[in-house]
Design an enzyme around this catalytic site. Structure first.
Site: not given
Length: 363
Positions: A15, A144, A186-187, A280, A286, A288-289
């Site tokens: 990724g 990660d 993510m994680g 909510r 993505h 985060q990328r």
């Protein structure tokens, strides 16, 4: 050994993330200006080495104008599909195409290959290197931050910054509408992003895969917040957190691939049921990328790239560049792949979070 004129290859695999271009830039500057070597960029990761003709381009320092250091993603392209040892062909056959990659390495006349990737990519590239007798150096890349033997991986700092900014954006609207805001980050297997962004962003509840939670504990925390006079709360949850029964929460993509996704919605719904609060959910995915790499990722990427080339020059291969205690060093690649780094319950950040009264759903 005179390295002038020697060719080295560099590729990004797995990724994408912020900071990859800083690594590539550093590799080129150090190799060309420091040792007189030539650098070829391999496009689309291992897919570029499987293509015929091989997908490569010569990289010169003059190509790396100031904007590339600031650019997210990877100028070389990448792939997280197609394991060359079990490559699925269009007709459904599964073939071992590893020798094609080894052949491409030799066809390019490479003295060494520098690969930027996570644990999965590193395992594949190391196996290729062993099989073909290739000179290989690894640079750790994973948002990660779960690769063993290195405190830092490229992409992690920017991912944490983006998650923290998301909490900063969610807090005012949570307060304005008296809501519980749930942020899913993510994680894949580790909760480093959720933990660190949760502390930095003032989360009330942090849910990570390393800590088993209960809705009863979360409910108590939210009720205490209300009792203290505050009308909102912030929850951050890593995508790999399971539901109360211990089941993975996943989605099936159009391609048939099963990916994490949906735990934020699940937690939001259950909190609403248990507390009656209006909830909510926001899924960063993505985001985060991408984006502009943080200063930390640019520095780490640059440091790792220079050190990787120095290892090539020293003839030290089958190594992973690493960082610990303000120093760049290197470790045996196999040890790094095997040494998975989950969040430790006694880590300083975990103890800090608990000292701040942040709930992990386990009290």
């Amino acid at each position: 050994m005179d390295l002038a004129g020697k060719r080295i290859g560099v590729l990004t695999s797995g990724g994408d993330c912020a900071g990859l271009n800083a690594v590539v830039r550093a590799v080129v500057h150090r190799a060309v200006q420091g040792y007189g070597m030539k650098v070829v960029g391999i496009e689309q990761g291992t897919a570029g080495l499987l293509a015929r003709p091989v997908m490569v381009r010569e990289l010169e320092p003059s190509l790396f104008t100031g904007d590339i250091l600031r650019r997210g993603g990877t100028i070389l392209g990448t792939t997280n599909k197609g394991n060359p040892f079990s490559y699925e062909m269009p007709d459904g056959q599964v073939l071992d195409r590893s020798e094609e990659i080894i052949e491409a390495y030799r066809e390019l006349g490479l003295h060494a290959l520098i690969g930027i990737g996570g644990d999965g990519s590193m395992a594949i590239l190391r196996q290729l290197a062993e099989q073909g007798g290739l000179n290989f150096i690894g640079v750790p890349k994973t948002i990660d931050n779960d690769l063993g033997h290195t405190e830092v991986s490229v992409g992690y700092a920017t991912a944490v910054d983006i998650a923290t900014q998301a909490l900063d954006q969610l807090q005012p609207t949570a307060a304005s509408h008296s809501r519980v805001m749930v942020l899913e980050v993510m994680g894949r297997d580790a909760g480093h992003i959720a933990l660190n962004a949760g502390v930095a962003g003032g989360a009330d509840i942090i849910l990570i895969p390393e800590v088993k939670y209960s809705l009863a504990s979360i409910k108590r925390k939210i009720e205490r917040i209300y009792a203290e006079g505050r009308n909102f709360s912030l929850v951050i949850v890593a995508e790999a957190v399971r539901d109360e029964e211990g089941r993975k929460v996943t989605e099936t993509q159009a391609s048939g691939a099963v990916t994490y996704g949906g735990i934020g919605e699940y937690i939001s719904h259950r909190i609403a049921e248990e507390t009656g609060a209006e909830t909510r959910v926001t899924v960063l995915g993505h985001l985060q990328r991408g984006g502009v790499p943080s200063a930390r990722d640019r520095i780490m990427g640059s440091t790792f790239g220079v050190h990787a080339v120095d290892l090539v020059a020293a003839g030290k291969f089958d190594r992973l560049v690493a960082w610990s205690g303000r120093h760049c060093f290197d470790v045996p690649l196999q040890e790094a792949i095997a040494g998975y780094r989950a969040v430790q319950p006694d880590s300083s950040v975990m103890l800090t979070a608990r000292g701040l009264g942040i709930c992990f759903g386990d009290d």
